[in-house]
Scaffold this motif. Sequence first.
Motif, PDB file in Angstrom:
ATOM      1  N   UNK A 132       0.728  -1.171  -0.018  1.00  0.00           N
ATOM      2  CA  UNK A 132       0.081  -0.012  -0.264  1.00  0.00           C
ATOM      3  C   UNK A 132       0.989   1.357  -0.265  1.00  0.00           C
ATOM      4  N   UNK A 133       2.090   0.660  -0.353  1.00  0.00           N
ATOM      5  CA  UNK A 133       2.703   2.177   0.796  1.00  0.00           C
ATOM      6  C   UNK A 133       2.702   3.162  -0.980  1.00  0.00           C
ATOM      7  N   UNK A 158       6.900   1.316   5.999  1.00  0.00           N
ATOM      8  CA  UNK A 158       7.324   1.011   5.165  1.00  0.00           C
ATOM      9  C   UNK A 158       9.104   1.761   5.032  1.00  0.00           C
ATOM     10  N   UNK A 159       9.586   2.779   4.829  1.00  0.00           N
ATOM     11  CA  UNK A 159      10.285   3.506   4.341  1.00  0.00           C
ATOM     12  C   UNK A 159      11.192   4.052   5.827  1.00  0.00           C
ATOM     13  N   UNK A 160      10.747   3.188   6.771  1.00  0.00           N
ATOM     14  CA  UNK A 160      11.730   3.198   8.082  1.00  0.00           C
ATOM     15  C   UNK A 160      12.671   1.946   8.434  1.00  0.00           C
ATOM     16  N   UNK A 176       4.966  -0.049  -6.645  1.00  0.00           N
ATOM     17  CA  UNK A 176       5.949   0.438  -7.671  1.00  0.00           C
ATOM     18  C   UNK A 176       7.389   1.417  -6.723  1.00  0.00           C
ATOM     19  N   UNK A 177       6.405   1.891  -5.796  1.00  0.00           N
ATOM     20  CA  UNK A 177       8.019   2.851  -5.140  1.00  0.00           C
ATOM     21  C   UNK A 177       8.623   2.199  -4.262  1.00  0.00           C
ATOM     22  N   UNK A 182      12.952  -3.187  -0.957  1.00  0.00           N
ATOM     23  CA  UNK A 182      12.994  -4.139  -1.231  1.00  0.00           C
ATOM     24  C   UNK A 182      14.640  -4.475  -1.184  1.00  0.00           C
ATOM     25  N   UNK A 183      15.307  -5.509  -0.297  1.00  0.00           N
ATOM     26  CA  UNK A 183      16.713  -6.473  -0.401  1.00  0.00           C
ATOM     27  C   UNK A 183      16.447  -6.469  -1.499  1.00  0.00           C
ATOM     28  N   UNK A 184      15.902  -7.652  -1.503  1.00  0.00           N
ATOM     29  CA  UNK A 184      15.590  -8.715  -2.688  1.00  0.00           C
ATOM     30  C   UNK A 184      15.106  -8.618  -3.677  1.00  0.00           C
TER      31      UNK A 184
END
Length: 298
Positions: A132-133, A158-160, A176-177, A182-184
């Motif tokens: 939902x970001x 999410x951003x934190x 999309x944002x 994601x690190x993977x």
Amino acid sequence: MQVEVLDAAEADRRRLAHEQRVDRLVAPHLARRGQGVKHPVHDFLFTYYSHRPAQLRRWHPGVGHGIDAAGGAAAYRSWKGYDEVAPGVVGVTAAHVATQRPLLEALRRLLRATAGRAPHLGCFGMHEWAMVHGLTPEEVRHADWPLRLGAAGTDAVVEGHRIACSHFDAFRFFTPTARPLNHLSPTADDRAELEQPGCLHAGMDLYKHAFRLSPMICSELVADCFELARDIRELDMRAAPYDLRELGYEPVRVETAEGKATYAAAQRRFAERGAPLRARLIASCEELLVVARDPASA
């Protein structure tokens, strides 16, 4: 193929027990569906997953078990995968199993690889937040339900956080944002390289793997996996950014240290519950592959 013929009493007992069990599990969904009422938690089990309630209710004894005329063989004869496996006895045929060899090999590889990894308990359910970001409240999937922290507060969570979703079928729904956060970068082709047993979606997907093996495995195993998926889904959505208290779901506040600890402990319990089911599915794949490789002599 050696076949154990179930007598009528045993076949009826198992069939009835399975049908009654499934009826209890799906009755609330069917009642809501009849009234046109959506449910943000449990509808997922019947919309995201393609197995319909009627299919879940249908009892199969699995490969190696046959049903004779007294046990209701006529009803099975027209079902996919079934034919006469001994004089007067109907069951899932070795020929059908042979057609499923690619599926069996792929599932065995995935399930083995997942079982061989230690559970990773550090994702804290951020996948639902990443879905939902950057969206307005009207754009989110469950728009009928408010975000606990509002749109801006949800985005800030999410951003934190370090987002580390390893499950492709969750990652592909990231906005999309959120995807670059994601690190993977899981894909449909590297599931066996990334899946791990602490992932809630990997646990829920045991149900998908089980019903894809129908009618080659017994329906009791499919129902066991469905119950696990149902329970996991509740945690999945309690940890999501939505406020579902009106439905009786107290949130797991994963944006807090206490919520993270609660979530990780529940993840561990579900990984422990899923392990024997995953092992049973692996064993089923192994046994079925023996039949699939040489159906004439199995």
